[in-house]
Write an enzyme that holds these catalytic residues in place. Structure first.
Site, short mmCIF file in Angstrom:
data_model
loop_
_atom_site.label_atom_id
_atom_site.label_comp_id
_atom_site.label_asym_id
_atom_site.label_seq_id
_atom_site.Cartn_x
_atom_site.Cartn_y
_atom_site.Cartn_z
N GLU A 1 4.92 0.41 -14.46
CA GLU A 1 5.17 -0.88 -15.36
C GLU A 1 4.30 -0.42 -15.96
O GLU A 1 3.49 -0.59 -17.32
CB GLU A 1 4.51 -1.74 -14.53
CG GLU A 1 5.91 -1.67 -13.84
CD GLU A 1 5.81 -2.72 -12.77
OE1 GLU A 1 5.09 -3.30 -12.85
OE2 GLU A 1 7.12 -3.25 -12.47
N VAL A 2 2.82 0.17 -15.96
CA VAL A 2 0.89 0.77 -17.07
C VAL A 2 1.56 2.04 -17.86
O VAL A 2 1.80 2.63 -16.58
CB VAL A 2 0.00 0.44 -15.81
CG1 VAL A 2 -1.40 0.29 -16.90
CG2 VAL A 2 0.05 -1.13 -15.47
N ASP B 1 -6.63 -1.22 -6.32
CA ASP B 1 -5.57 -1.52 -7.31
C ASP B 1 -5.65 -3.49 -6.44
O ASP B 1 -6.04 -4.20 -6.04
CB ASP B 1 -3.86 -1.55 -6.15
CG ASP B 1 -3.22 -2.38 -7.43
OD1 ASP B 1 -1.41 -0.82 -8.04
OD2 ASP B 1 -2.64 -3.18 -7.32
N ILE B 2 -5.56 -4.01 -8.14
CA ILE B 2 -5.41 -4.96 -8.15
C ILE B 2 -4.84 -6.64 -7.13
O ILE B 2 -5.08 -7.53 -6.51
CB ILE B 2 -5.66 -6.01 -9.99
CG1 ILE B 2 -6.30 -7.18 -9.87
CG2 ILE B 2 -3.99 -6.41 -10.16
CD1 ILE B 2 -6.98 -7.87 -11.35
N ASN C 1 4.73 7.21 -9.65
CA ASN C 1 5.79 6.01 -10.29
C ASN C 1 6.12 6.82 -11.85
O ASN C 1 4.90 6.72 -12.58
CB ASN C 1 6.05 4.42 -10.66
CG ASN C 1 5.95 4.02 -9.16
OD1 ASN C 1 6.31 4.77 -8.27
ND2 ASN C 1 5.26 3.00 -8.95
N HIS D 1 -1.00 7.06 -13.66
CA HIS D 1 -1.77 6.54 -12.39
C HIS D 1 -1.43 7.13 -11.37
O HIS D 1 0.32 6.86 -10.94
CB HIS D 1 -2.30 5.15 -12.25
CG HIS D 1 -0.78 3.79 -12.79
ND1 HIS D 1 -0.06 3.70 -13.59
CD2 HIS D 1 0.05 3.35 -11.66
CE1 HIS D 1 0.67 2.69 -13.66
NE2 HIS D 1 0.41 3.16 -12.45
N HIS E 1 -0.80 6.77 -7.05
CA HIS E 1 -1.12 5.60 -6.40
C HIS E 1 -2.23 6.14 -4.96
O HIS E 1 -1.01 7.27 -4.73
CB HIS E 1 0.00 4.84 -5.59
CG HIS E 1 0.09 3.89 -6.98
ND1 HIS E 1 -0.05 2.51 -6.66
CD2 HIS E 1 0.75 4.01 -7.81
CE1 HIS E 1 0.81 1.68 -8.08
NE2 HIS E 1 1.62 2.99 -8.74
P1 5GP Z 1 3.28 0.85 -11.59
O1 5GP Z 1 4.19 1.05 -11.12
O2 5GP Z 1 3.04 1.43 -12.92
O3 5GP Z 1 2.77 2.05 -10.56
O4 5GP Z 1 1.85 0.25 -10.50
C1 5GP Z 1 0.98 -0.82 -11.03
C2 5GP Z 1 -0.03 -0.85 -10.70
O5 5GP Z 1 -0.97 -1.60 -11.48
C3 5GP Z 1 0.42 -1.80 -9.72
O6 5GP Z 1 0.12 -1.21 -8.50
C4 5GP Z 1 -0.63 -3.03 -9.93
O7 5GP Z 1 -0.78 -3.99 -9.38
C5 5GP Z 1 -1.38 -1.86 -9.94
N1 5GP Z 1 -2.56 -3.25 -11.80
C6 5GP Z 1 -1.46 -3.95 -12.33
N2 5GP Z 1 -3.15 -4.38 -13.48
C7 5GP Z 1 -3.69 -3.84 -13.09
C8 5GP Z 1 -5.14 -4.76 -13.51
O8 5GP Z 1 -5.77 -5.21 -14.45
N3 5GP Z 1 -6.53 -3.93 -12.67
C9 5GP Z 1 -5.85 -3.51 -11.33
N4 5GP Z 1 -7.29 -3.11 -10.68
N5 5GP Z 1 -4.62 -2.65 -11.03
C10 5GP Z 1 -3.52 -3.43 -11.85
#
Ligand code: 5GP
Length: 125
Positions: free
Chosen positions: A105-106, A39-40, A97, A110, A112
């Site tokens: 958010e994405v 994760d970034i 999520n 994915h 975690h």
């Molecule tokens: P969500 O809230 O959708 O479950 O988690 C999205 C995750 O994607 C977050 O933990 C965020 O830090 C990670 N993330 C967002 N943009 C990038 C990226 O460009 N590269 C990587 N490796 N992780 C990302």
């Protein structure tokens, strides 16, 4: 902004672009149908994201529409990534999520993996 997990798949989402090699990702482990990257913005000493290579918006989409081979592959890679990072030695958490109220958010599924520290209770009230 959290996304609608029932929306159509957006080919330009950040993980689709990483999977196509258009954006960099720090690969932890990979398999035929899945990719594990760091994760970034890590929220724990170990914070890995495991993605299916296929175009699935969410856990809801994946669990309904992915093949058994893709589902088995993702589950196996989660375990492999946990072992490769050492998260397995002291225990870890797996989380997906899903949708607006789930905090997604994405708009590409994915999962975690969090580890490397005591993780405390699952949710705080
Ligand atoms: P969500 O809230 O959708 O479950 O988690 C999205 C995750 O994607 C977050 O933990 C965020 O830090 C990670 N993330 C967002 N943009 C990038 C990226 O460009 N590269 C990587 N490796 N992780 C990302």
């Amino acid at each position: 902004m959290p996304i609608d997990h029932k929306q159509a798949y957006d080919e330009q989402n950040i993980f689709a672009r990483i999977l196509r090699g258009e954006l960099p990702g720090r690969v932890v482990a990979e398999s035929e149908h899945s990719l594990a990257i760091e994760d970034i913005n890590p929220l724990a000493p170990i914070h890995v994201l495991v993605l299916p290579r296929g175009a699935y918006v969410s856990w809801d989409d994946f669990s309904a529409n992915a093949s058994d081979a893709e589902i088995a592959d993702l589950v196996r890679l989660i375990g492999e990534a946990a072992r490769k990072t050492g998260a397995d030695t002291q225990g870890y958490r797996v989380l997906a999520n899903t949708g607006k109220r789930g905090g997604q958010e994405v708009p590409h599924l994915h999962v975690h993996i969090f580890g490397g520290q005591p993780l405390g209770p699952m949710l705080s009230r």
